[in-house]
Design an enzyme around this catalytic site. Structure first.
Site, PDB file in Angstrom:
ATOM      1  N   ARG A  17     -66.630-107.511  95.241  1.00  0.00           N
ATOM      2  CA  ARG A  17     -68.067-107.275  95.425  1.00  0.00           C
ATOM      3  C   ARG A  17     -68.801-108.072  94.355  1.00  0.00           C
ATOM      4  O   ARG A  17     -68.170-108.761  93.568  1.00  0.00           O
ATOM      5  CB  ARG A  17     -68.376-105.779  95.307  1.00  0.00           C
ATOM      6  CG  ARG A  17     -67.934-105.217  93.968  1.00  0.00           C
ATOM      7  CD  ARG A  17     -68.340-103.781  93.768  1.00  0.00           C
ATOM      8  NE  ARG A  17     -67.771-103.268  92.527  1.00  0.00           N
ATOM      9  CZ  ARG A  17     -67.998-102.077  92.034  1.00  0.00           C
ATOM     10  NH1 ARG A  17     -68.784-101.247  92.668  1.00  0.00           N
ATOM     11  NH2 ARG A  17     -67.451-101.697  90.904  1.00  0.00           N
TER      12      ARG A  17
ATOM     13  N   CYS B 292     -74.018-115.652  95.611  1.00  0.00           N
ATOM     14  CA  CYS B 292     -74.875-116.628  94.951  1.00  0.00           C
ATOM     15  C   CYS B 292     -76.307-116.109  95.027  1.00  0.00           C
ATOM     16  O   CYS B 292     -76.811-115.849  96.118  1.00  0.00           O
ATOM     17  CB  CYS B 292     -74.767-117.970  95.673  1.00  0.00           C
ATOM     18  SG  CYS B 292     -76.086-119.095  95.177  1.00  0.00           S
TER      19      CYS B 292
ATOM     20  N   GLU C 283     -75.849-103.028  90.312  1.00  0.00           N
ATOM     21  CA  GLU C 283     -75.452-103.704  89.080  1.00  0.00           C
ATOM     22  C   GLU C 283     -75.440-105.232  89.216  1.00  0.00           C
ATOM     23  O   GLU C 283     -74.390-105.878  89.111  1.00  0.00           O
ATOM     24  CB  GLU C 283     -74.073-103.205  88.618  1.00  0.00           C
ATOM     25  CG  GLU C 283     -74.092-101.738  88.233  1.00  0.00           C
ATOM     26  CD  GLU C 283     -72.773-101.234  87.660  1.00  0.00           C
ATOM     27  OE1 GLU C 283     -71.730-101.865  87.907  1.00  0.00           O
ATOM     28  OE2 GLU C 283     -72.792-100.203  86.964  1.00  0.00           O
TER      29      GLU C 283
ATOM     30  N   CYS D   1     -72.929-123.047  91.744  1.00  0.00           N
ATOM     31  CA  CYS D   1     -72.915-123.928  92.923  1.00  0.00           C
ATOM     32  C   CYS D   1     -74.020-124.984  92.814  1.00  0.00           C
ATOM     33  O   CYS D   1     -74.879-124.915  91.935  1.00  0.00           O
ATOM     34  CB  CYS D   1     -73.081-123.111  94.192  1.00  0.00           C
ATOM     35  SG  CYS D   1     -74.767-122.529  94.448  1.00  0.00           S
TER      36      CYS D   1
ATOM     37  N   GLU E 289     -75.637 -93.454  87.221  1.00  0.00           N
ATOM     38  CA  GLU E 289     -74.202 -93.175  87.380  1.00  0.00           C
ATOM     39  C   GLU E 289     -73.645 -92.638  86.075  1.00  0.00           C
ATOM     40  O   GLU E 289     -74.029 -93.078  84.987  1.00  0.00           O
ATOM     41  CB  GLU E 289     -73.422 -94.456  87.700  1.00  0.00           C
ATOM     42  CG  GLU E 289     -73.608 -95.012  89.086  1.00  0.00           C
ATOM     43  CD  GLU E 289     -72.764 -96.265  89.291  1.00  0.00           C
ATOM     44  OE1 GLU E 289     -71.719 -96.414  88.618  1.00  0.00           O
ATOM     45  OE2 GLU E 289     -73.162 -97.101  90.112  1.00  0.00           O
TER      46      GLU E 289
ATOM     47  N   GLU F 244     -60.947 -97.557  93.984  1.00  0.00           N
ATOM     48  CA  GLU F 244     -61.503 -96.511  93.111  1.00  0.00           C
ATOM     49  C   GLU F 244     -61.084 -95.102  93.518  1.00  0.00           C
ATOM     50  O   GLU F 244     -61.761 -94.131  93.191  1.00  0.00           O
ATOM     51  CB  GLU F 244     -63.029 -96.656  93.068  1.00  0.00           C
ATOM     52  CG  GLU F 244     -63.427 -97.939  92.358  1.00  0.00           C
ATOM     53  CD  GLU F 244     -64.924 -98.107  92.161  1.00  0.00           C
ATOM     54  OE1 GLU F 244     -65.673 -97.806  93.099  1.00  0.00           O
ATOM     55  OE2 GLU F 244     -65.322 -98.556  91.074  1.00  0.00           O
TER      56      GLU F 244
ATOM     57  N   PHE G 105     -58.858 -93.193  92.463  1.00  0.00           N
ATOM     58  CA  PHE G 105     -58.515 -92.258  91.388  1.00  0.00           C
ATOM     59  C   PHE G 105     -59.641 -92.096  90.372  1.00  0.00           C
ATOM     60  O   PHE G 105     -59.458 -91.519  89.308  1.00  0.00           O
ATOM     61  CB  PHE G 105     -57.220 -92.697  90.690  1.00  0.00           C
ATOM     62  CG  PHE G 105     -56.037 -92.708  91.627  1.00  0.00           C
ATOM     63  CD1 PHE G 105     -55.726 -91.572  92.369  1.00  0.00           C
ATOM     64  CD2 PHE G 105     -55.268 -93.847  91.789  1.00  0.00           C
ATOM     65  CE1 PHE G 105     -54.652 -91.573  93.252  1.00  0.00           C
ATOM     66  CE2 PHE G 105     -54.197 -93.854  92.666  1.00  0.00           C
ATOM     67  CZ  PHE G 105     -53.884 -92.720  93.406  1.00  0.00           C
ATOM     68  N   HIS G 106     -60.799 -92.671  90.693  1.00  0.00           N
ATOM     69  CA  HIS G 106     -61.956 -92.480  89.813  1.00  0.00           C
ATOM     70  C   HIS G 106     -62.468 -91.053  90.001  1.00  0.00           C
ATOM     71  O   HIS G 106     -62.515 -90.544  91.106  1.00  0.00           O
ATOM     72  CB  HIS G 106     -63.036 -93.494  90.187  1.00  0.00           C
ATOM     73  CG  HIS G 106     -64.152 -93.580  89.191  1.00  0.00           C
ATOM     74  ND1 HIS G 106     -65.078 -92.571  89.024  1.00  0.00           N
ATOM     75  CD2 HIS G 106     -64.500 -94.550  88.314  1.00  0.00           C
ATOM     76  CE1 HIS G 106     -65.940 -92.929  88.085  1.00  0.00           C
ATOM     77  NE2 HIS G 106     -65.607 -94.127  87.635  1.00  0.00           N
TER      78      HIS G 106
HETATM   79  C1  GAL Z   1     -70.033 -98.810  88.264  1.00  0.00           C
HETATM   80  C2  GAL Z   1     -70.304 -99.232  89.697  1.00  0.00           C
HETATM   81  C3  GAL Z   1     -69.795 -98.194  90.680  1.00  0.00           C
HETATM   82  C4  GAL Z   1     -68.382 -97.804  90.336  1.00  0.00           C
HETATM   83  C5  GAL Z   1     -68.349 -97.303  88.916  1.00  0.00           C
HETATM   84  C6  GAL Z   1     -66.987 -96.841  88.462  1.00  0.00           C
HETATM   85  O1  GAL Z   1     -70.137 -99.862  87.374  1.00  0.00           O
HETATM   86  O2  GAL Z   1     -71.683 -99.405  89.916  1.00  0.00           O
HETATM   87  O3  GAL Z   1     -69.876 -98.718  91.992  1.00  0.00           O
HETATM   88  O4  GAL Z   1     -67.549 -98.896  90.486  1.00  0.00           O
HETATM   89  O5  GAL Z   1     -68.743 -98.343  88.058  1.00  0.00           O
HETATM   90  O6  GAL Z   1     -67.029 -96.361  87.141  1.00  0.00           O
END
Ligand code: GAL
Length: 667
Positions: A112, A116, A151, A158, A308, A356, A358-359
């Site tokens: 992700r 550009c 983010e 390019c 977040e 992700e 296991f996040h």
């Molecule tokens: C952030 C991101 C999220 C997720 C998160 C995990 O930087 O915006 O999509 O990946 O980290 O900690």
């Protein structure tokens, strides 16, 4: 407007698009959200391939259902635009949307944040999907805020970006290569350009030794992300003018000067993933407090959103340890104390597959409410529901720390002095800490901000002086302000050209009444000593050899050789104010004592009218005082009077025990 909702937003990234094949989970999500006192969901951040499965074929029924369901449960939707990741068909058909790395190789489809920012095709596609989203959901009862992309970061090399960079340079340097050659000092190493096409982005295998080019490139990259963002929000502004817009930022990420975004977002928001431990968290807490104050100060103190944070662990640190209950809750309370009107998580529910899975999330793979983390999230939800009084409240600060992205870049780019350890962030944070430990609220502002409302401004290691900065420092001090500078201040202008006529340059030599003739760098473990106020301190890392030219010497180096007689700390009365110069990189104790003296002299009022034990921080919002124990142990605070504890509703006073990770919210 300072507030968009009467309650603290409690929610986070919600990805029903990943569960499209097991939609029974959606209803379960809503049941669980109600249980956890979640009032908001951030939807659709990475949903483009479901929203537009084929070019020009849009698929909204699933999102209609999600929006309606969320609305029926009274949830506020922070609706994302999906440009953070794109569908595979797009990269296949329009390779120009993908990023080109420094080597000139174009990335393949994948991951992700790989677009550009210049690509006209990508700009057109993002504006189109955003328009569709705005058309479809304008007036929807759940639509609360726009979360634009995710983010923004990185850079693209390019040909389209190179061209845009040259066009940008032409504007910056008034279409004059002579001006550019002069300002970049291109006589050095035979670098005089004779054609704009000879210039390209800094590259590992190309030009990477011209600081002015590197500064220009970062400014351009910032500008490119910003104009990409502005292109994204155009349809949102047009169709949903009353819906606030934000984009989530990442801590002190250096690829973009976030201050440039501030005027174009309604709400500043950021993603917070500190290195919390299960012990003493005073260090990560101080660092995080600083970052909160950077974002709070971005729009003059207007509350920001904590877009977040993790409710438990992350998955991207080398070792992802479980944290004790209480650590994340305290972190969330800290955000609110420092000006956040939201506590949002990445993520609501753990995904079953992908990178992700296991996040940490509020809902684990087990899928129900019977987990420690879910109980923690719910408990916090209950606390946040009692904090309506702070929503929209600003913090009044009478002191400021200058933390400047452009200066951060410049201190990273120059070659010389202490090349091994510049630590601009750390240095600013250590000056900030002197105020934090005394409970004095401070703003953290860029150098181009108005200083006049502060009684005291500290600008550590302000190596680069952008246009007009020196004059504003001068005016500020002349009119009664107190300004603290340190070693290597006022060395270069906006293009990294050294000032002539002695440092600190641009007229500041007169303001500070000093001349820094030489600058010394010390290796690890080496230090000079400096006595100040009856105590001895270490002067480490970088030390100016100084001459007083009218300034009063408050302390001199206690070192022989060329330091003999060199002042280490000075003050100069200038107009109605005072300009202080600390010629060295001090240990924390010096900063604490030095700033402590000024805080007392100026009568700066702490938020907490009682002493704060080590590792306990306090911050006031409106009439509510937050006292937070990051020390890793139990602490007793001696409250000066009876307060009402906002969480329990009970009154408290006298010696009150704060357990490990405990906090008080006092009215
Ligand atoms: C952030 C991101 C999220 C997720 C998160 C995990 O930087 O915006 O999509 O990946 O980290 O900690």
């Amino acid at each position: 407007m300072d507030k968009y909702y009467d309650h603290i937003i409690h929610g986070g990234d919600y990805n029903p698009d990943q569960w499209i094949d097991t939609k029974e989970v959606w209803d379960e999500d809503l049941r669980l959200m109600d249980l956890a006192k979640i009032n908001s969901a951030t939807v659709g951040i990475f949903a483009w391939s479901l929203l537009e499965p084929e070019e020009g074929v849009f698929n909204f029924p699933w999102l209609n259902e999600v929006m309606d369901k969320l609305a029926s449960h009274g949830k506020k939707v922070v609706l994302a635009t999906p440009s953070g990741a794109r569908p595979p068909w797009m990269a296949q058909k329009y390779p120009e949307v993908l990023r080109v790395e420094e080597s000139g190789a174009r990335n393949e489809y994948g991951v992700r944040h790989n677009h550009c920012p210049t690509s006209p095709v990508y700009r057109e596609k993002t504006a189109r999907i955003n328009r569709r989203l705005a058309e479809r959901y304008k007036g929807h009862p759940a639509l609360f805020m726009w979360h634009v992309s995710n983010e923004y970061s990185g850079e693209c090399h390019c040909e389209l970006c190179q061209k845009a960079f040259r066009a940008w340079l032409k504007k910056e340097y008034h279409n004059s290569l002579d001006e550019l050659n002069f300002k970049w000092w291109n006589g050095f190493w035979s670098h005089r350009f004779t054609d704009w096409d000879e210039i390209s982005s800094p590259k590992y295998r190309g030009e990477n030794h011209v600081p002015a080019l590197k500064l220009a490139w970062r400014r351009f990259v910032t500008e490119q992300h910003l104009s990409f963002y502005r292109n994204e929000i155009e349809p949102l502004r047009e169709l949903t003018p009353d819906v606030p817009v934000t984009t989530n930022m990442m801590r002190l990420y250096k690829g973009i000067n976030y201050h440039k975004f501030a005027p174009y977002v309604d709400v500043v928001s950021w993603d917070n993933y500190p290195d919390w431990t299960n012990g003493d968290n005073a260090d990560p807490a101080a660092e995080t407090a600083f970052v909160h104050d950077v974002f709070r100060s971005m729009k003059d103190g207007k509350p920001f959103y904590l877009m977040e944070s993790t409710p438990s662990i992350v998955n991207h640190k080398p070792v992802n340890r479980l944290l004790k209950s209480g650590v994340q809750e305290l972190a969330a309370i800290q955000a609110v104390a420092h000006g956040a009107d939201s506590v949002q998580y990445f993520q609501w529910r753990k995904s079953r597959g992908g990178h992700e899975k296991f996040h940490g999330a509020a809902v684990d793979h087990v899928g129900n409410e019977n987990t420690r983390v879910f109980r923690d999230v719910s408990r916090l939800g209950g606390v946040l529901e009692r904090l309506d009084a702070v929503v929209g409240a600003r913090t009044e600060a009478h002191a400021a720390i200058v933390y400047d992205w452009e200066n951060a870049w410049a201190t990273e780019f120059f070659c010389g002095y202490h090349n091994a350890r510049r630590d601009y962030d750390k240095i600013c944070q250590s000056w900030y800490r002197a105020f934090l430990r005394r409970g004095i609220p401070v703003d953290v502002i860029p150098a181009d901000r108005d200083f006049s409302k502060y009684g005291l401004v500290a600008a550590p290691f302000l190596y680069l002086l952008g246009d007009g900065v020196a004059d504003r420092i001068k005016e500020y001090v002349k009119n009664g302000g107190r300004f603290i500078a340190t070693y290597l201040t006022g060395i270069v202008d906006r293009d990294d050209l050294c000032f002539r006529g002695g440092f600190p340059g641009a007229g500041l030599r007169e303001v500070f009444g000093v001349w820094a003739e030489e600058t010394d760098s010390l290796g690890e473990g080496e230090y000079n000593t400096v006595s100040f106020g009856g105590k001895t301190y270490r002067a480490e890392n970088t030390c100016d050899v100084l001459h007083a030219e009218g300034a009063r010497i408050l302390s001199a180096y206690e070192t022989a050789s060329f330091y003999a007689g060199s002042p280490a700390v000075t003050v100069n009365g200038y107009g109605k104010g005072y300009a202080y110069y600390a010629a060295f990189r001090p240990e924390q104790a010096f900063i604490d004592d030095f700033c402590g003296g000024l805080i007392d002299e100026l009568g700066l009022v702490p938020d907490a009218p009682f002493p704060l034990p080590d590792g306990v921080f306090a911050r006031k919002r409106g009439d509510v005082l937050f006292v937070m124990n990051f020390s890793g142990g139990e602490r007793t605070v001696a409250l000066d009077r009876e307060y009402r504890d906002v969480v329990s509703g009970e009154s408290c006073g006298g010696g009150t025990v704060l357990p490990e990770n405990g906090y008080l919210i006092l009215a």
